[in-house]
Write an enzyme that holds these catalytic residues in place. Structure first.
Site, PDB file in Angstrom:
ATOM      1  CB  THR A  99     -17.082 -55.926  71.642  1.00 17.31           C
ATOM      2  OG1 THR A  99     -17.170 -56.751  70.491  1.00 17.31           O
ATOM      3  CG2 THR A  99     -17.940 -56.511  72.729  1.00 17.31           C
ATOM      4  CB  THR A 175     -10.807 -57.493  70.667  1.00 14.73           C
ATOM      5  OG1 THR A 175     -11.861 -58.339  70.207  1.00 14.73           O
ATOM      6  CG2 THR A 175     -11.223 -56.788  71.935  1.00 14.73           C
ATOM      7  CG  ASP A 176     -12.486 -59.516  65.722  1.00 19.16           C
ATOM      8  OD1 ASP A 176     -12.427 -59.972  66.868  1.00 19.16           O
ATOM      9  OD2 ASP A 176     -13.438 -59.747  64.943  1.00 19.16           O
ATOM     10  CE  LYS A 252     -10.348 -61.608  69.791  1.00 19.22           C
ATOM     11  NZ  LYS A 252     -11.566 -60.991  69.268  1.00 19.22           N
TER      12      LYS A 252
HETATM   13  N1  ASP Z   1     -15.636 -58.045  65.865  1.00 19.45           N
HETATM   14  C1  ASP Z   1     -15.449 -57.167  66.979  1.00 19.45           C
HETATM   15  C2  ASP Z   1     -14.427 -56.131  66.596  1.00 19.45           C
HETATM   16  O1  ASP Z   1     -13.280 -56.418  66.478  1.00 19.45           O
HETATM   17  C3  ASP Z   1     -15.003 -57.933  68.172  1.00 19.45           C
HETATM   18  C4  ASP Z   1     -14.603 -57.106  69.365  1.00 19.45           C
HETATM   19  O2  ASP Z   1     -14.633 -55.917  69.411  1.00 19.45           O
HETATM   20  O3  ASP Z   1     -14.247 -57.735  70.357  1.00 19.45           O
HETATM   21  O4  ASP Z   1     -14.800 -55.004  66.415  1.00 19.45           O
END
Ligand code: ASP
Length: 429
Positions: A99, A175-176, A252
């Site tokens: 993201t 973040t995932d 997370k």
């Molecule tokens: N689905 C995304 C990822 O992990 C979510 C994010 O970046 O916050 O790439």
């Protein structure tokens, strides 16, 4: 003439033009939200500002403006400015996607990874006052698509950059699955410089995006003396500070909140105050230059993390044993239990020289399989207590250990030891 929040302005700095709406800014500074959705901040005396639209009216004119706000943090912000001619530390940004590198694709309505490290640098000009950056693209993917092979490519790139003289590394990441990558890098690299992973929960074109603050805090960590693999993300839902989490102790814990990342069974290494740029540490950590660079690549991807649920069929374990899996992590209940029906399968796995580590669905607390009969029987069947390790970290550790040795006994020994801060003797928190 003064600019106000909401005005639309054009800013020219070093031959680059930025346009956007004025955001809340401290005295002497101007922050704008650009069309891309990224926020950009400038010292007003270093740029040329042209007012394009004031309170809905289209205007023209050049001037240097002052914000309407109190500017309490002004002094601190000025202190962070480099002296003219001062050599800045060298930081490499390795971008992987997520993201933090995304915006809404208005064709499909979905958030997609579109920015590289260079785009991030152009969009957050304050970064250029913190370090001398170099960008390198590793991948442009959402982190659900990461895999052990990409962790190794990333680790390799980080090591190359450190050898080439980088004083710090920033990894922009979705973040995932950021905690898996952080753990993988922690095991693979003994780093003499900071390696900070950073992401954002809201894409750059959302008003509440956390990308700029997280990125600035990560840059401050990258030039600090915290020579560890860490995750740097919002500490609260406000724009006040970021937490610096140890790469093997972080998870997370929320789907959408900006402060989704938490250190589990441990304290964060410290915090970065977004207003002053000051870093305050709360635990002992490995300092810059304290150890020399060591790269230990190798990951065995055929390992699985299996969550036990009441009534789950033990045949599940048999599937993994018969499909060539080389190691298993069980996410058991409470102190670390599975149904007694699963115990013969644990025995079958360890007889086949497949290590089995037990972790807990509780996440918080420590495994103790010596309290109840079930636990004792699991240990007799060869299971290893994961202590206070996180299940995801245990999986990555297992992959890494089996990438280092084919000897079952050596693997068991390594899995029982703390190798990168993943097992702590005393659970802090
Ligand atoms: N689905 C995304 C990822 O992990 C979510 C994010 O970046 O916050 O790439």
């Amino acid at each position: 003439m003064e600019f106000k929040q909401g005005d639309r302005v054009r800013i020219e700095k070093d031959g680059t033009v930025y346009e956007g709406r004025v955001m809340p800014s401290t005295e002497g500074h101007i922050i704008i939200k650009m069309n891309s959705g990224y926020n950009a901040g400038f010292s007003v005396d270093k740029v040329k500002i042209t007012l394009l639209e004031k309170n809905g009216e289209i205007t023209n004119g050049d001037r240097n403006g002052k914000s309407q706000n109190g500017g309490k943090e002004d002094k601190a912000a000025e202190e962070e400015m480099p002296e003219p001619g001062k050599k800045l530390p060298k930081v490499t940004i390795l971008s992987t996607g997520g993201t933090i590198a995304s915006k809404i694709d208005y064709r499909t309505g979905a958030v997609t990874s579109q920015f590289t490290a260079d785009d991030v640098l152009a969009a957050i000009p304050e970064l250029k006052e913190i370090a001398d950056f170099k960008g390198r693209v590793i991948s442009s993917t959402l982190s659900e698509n990461m895999d052990p092979e990409t962790w190794q490519t990333l680790a390799h790139a980080a090591v190359e950059e450190i050898k080439a003289g980088a004083d710090g590394i920033i990894i922009t990441h979705g973040t995932d699955t950021m905690m898996y990558t952080a753990a993988a890098l922690s095991f693979m690299i003994d780093t003499p410089v900071p390696i900070a992973l950073v992401g954002s929960q809201r894409s750059a074109d959302r008003p509440s995006s956390d990308n700029a603050m997280n990125m600035i805090c990560a840059a401050l960590v990258a030039i600090s003396d915290i020579a560890e693999v860490s995750v740097v993300m919002h500490g609260t839902t406000s724009d006040d500070f970021c937490e610096i989490h140890r790469g093997t102790k972080v998870r997370k814990m929320h789907t959408s909140r900006r402060d989704a990342f938490k250190s589990i069974n441990f304290l964060p290494i410290g915090v970065v105050d977004y207003n002053t740029g000051e870093i305050k540490t709360s635990i002992d950590y490995i300092r810059r230059g304290e150890r020399s660079l060591k790269f230990k690549p190798g990951m065995e991807p055929k390992c699985a993390l299996i969550k036990f649920t009441p009534g789950a069929d033990p045949e599940i374990l048999d599937y993994y044993i018969n499909s060539g899996y080389r190691g298993l992590v069980l996410e058991g209940t409470g102190l670390g239990h599975v149904s007694t029906k699963w115990i013969p399968m644990i025995r079958k796995a360890t007889d086949a020289k497949i290590p089995v580590i037990v972790t807990s669905q509780c996440l918080n607390g420590r495994i103790c399989d010596r309290v109840y009969d079930t636990g004792r029987d699991m240990l007799k069947a060869g299971a290893i207590e994961g202590e206070d390790i996180l299940p995801e970290t245990a999986l990555v550790k297992l992959m890494w250990v089996l990438g280092q040795t084919d000897e079952f006994d050596e693997a068991i020994e390594m899995l029982s030891e703390d190798l990168g801060g993943e097992i702590t003797e005393r659970t802090l928190k």
